[in-house]
Design an enzyme around this catalytic site. Sequence first.
Site, PDB file in Angstrom:
ATOM      1  N   GLY A 124      14.759   1.837   0.576  1.00 10.57           N
ATOM      2  CA  GLY A 124      13.585   1.418  -0.184  1.00 10.57           C
ATOM      3  C   GLY A 124      13.790   0.056  -0.811  1.00 10.57           C
ATOM      4  O   GLY A 124      12.909  -0.813  -0.756  1.00 10.57           O
ATOM      5  N   TYR A 158      11.502   1.764  -9.416  1.00  9.75           N
ATOM      6  CA  TYR A 158      10.870   0.456  -9.593  1.00  9.75           C
ATOM      7  C   TYR A 158      11.352  -0.222 -10.870  1.00  9.75           C
ATOM      8  O   TYR A 158      11.552  -1.437 -10.892  1.00  9.75           O
ATOM      9  CB  TYR A 158       9.349   0.588  -9.567  1.00  9.75           C
ATOM     10  CG  TYR A 158       8.804   1.073  -8.249  1.00  9.75           C
ATOM     11  CD1 TYR A 158       9.313   0.614  -7.039  1.00  9.75           C
ATOM     12  CD2 TYR A 158       7.778   1.998  -8.198  1.00  9.75           C
ATOM     13  CE1 TYR A 158       8.813   1.061  -5.824  1.00  9.75           C
ATOM     14  CE2 TYR A 158       7.271   2.447  -6.981  1.00  9.75           C
ATOM     15  CZ  TYR A 158       7.795   1.969  -5.805  1.00  9.75           C
ATOM     16  OH  TYR A 158       7.296   2.414  -4.601  1.00  9.75           O
ATOM     17  N   VAL A 195      10.313   6.396   2.211  1.00 10.53           N
ATOM     18  CA  VAL A 195      11.586   6.619   2.890  1.00 10.53           C
ATOM     19  C   VAL A 195      11.751   8.119   3.038  1.00 10.53           C
ATOM     20  O   VAL A 195      11.537   8.872   2.076  1.00 10.53           O
ATOM     21  CB  VAL A 195      12.754   5.997   2.093  1.00 10.53           C
ATOM     22  CG1 VAL A 195      14.093   6.355   2.721  1.00 10.53           C
ATOM     23  CG2 VAL A 195      12.590   4.483   1.993  1.00 10.53           C
ATOM     24  N   GLU A 216       0.829  -1.204   0.000  1.00 12.43           N
ATOM     25  CA  GLU A 216       0.000   0.000   0.000  1.00 12.43           C
ATOM     26  C   GLU A 216       0.864   1.255   0.000  1.00 12.43           C
ATOM     27  O   GLU A 216       0.619   2.174  -0.765  1.00 12.43           O
ATOM     28  CB  GLU A 216      -0.930  -0.014   1.215  1.00 12.43           C
ATOM     29  CG  GLU A 216      -1.823   1.199   1.321  1.00 12.43           C
ATOM     30  CD  GLU A 216      -2.848   1.314   0.200  1.00 12.43           C
ATOM     31  OE1 GLU A 216      -3.388   2.417   0.011  1.00 12.43           O
ATOM     32  OE2 GLU A 216      -3.143   0.325  -0.488  1.00 12.43           O
TER      33      GLU A 216
END
Length: 167
Positions: A104, A138, A94, A90
Amino acid sequence: MTIRAAEPSDVPEILALIRDLAAHQGEPDAVRNAGPRLQSVLFGEAPKAFAHVVEADSAGGPDGPHRLAGIAIWFLTYSTWTGDHGIHLEDLYVRPEHRGAGYGKALLARLASECVAQGWSRLEWSVLDTNSGAVGFYESMGASFLDEWRTCRLDGDALAEVAGGTA
């Protein structure tokens, strides 16, 4: 750095990090969560959400000392196709003064390890497409983006209307 499951004594700082995240995303007044509610959700009789925290090697920053450098708040999902659970992340946040130190990545790795250890097949999350820093982060971790899927949400009046007053 220490990554660990959150503890009840972490609730005030977790809530502060949630508020920091909301401010970072341009919604500083959107957080309605409060300490007792978060305490119940994370540590009540039947927890519905879970959290991992990262403790920095050295605390501190422009806002004073902090014990926690970041959080990952998650809950279980279920896939009817695979027949097993996964994790929906969710919130991953950081503190700005700790970014670039691997916190992270370490939090994501911890959740991925949890999935593997439990035999769960997925770790999923959403990211705002306007958050280019997070998107790049990501991508660097090998995450795939499911552009063909769109997140749907019912809330407020629409949620009440669909519920037909039965809630």
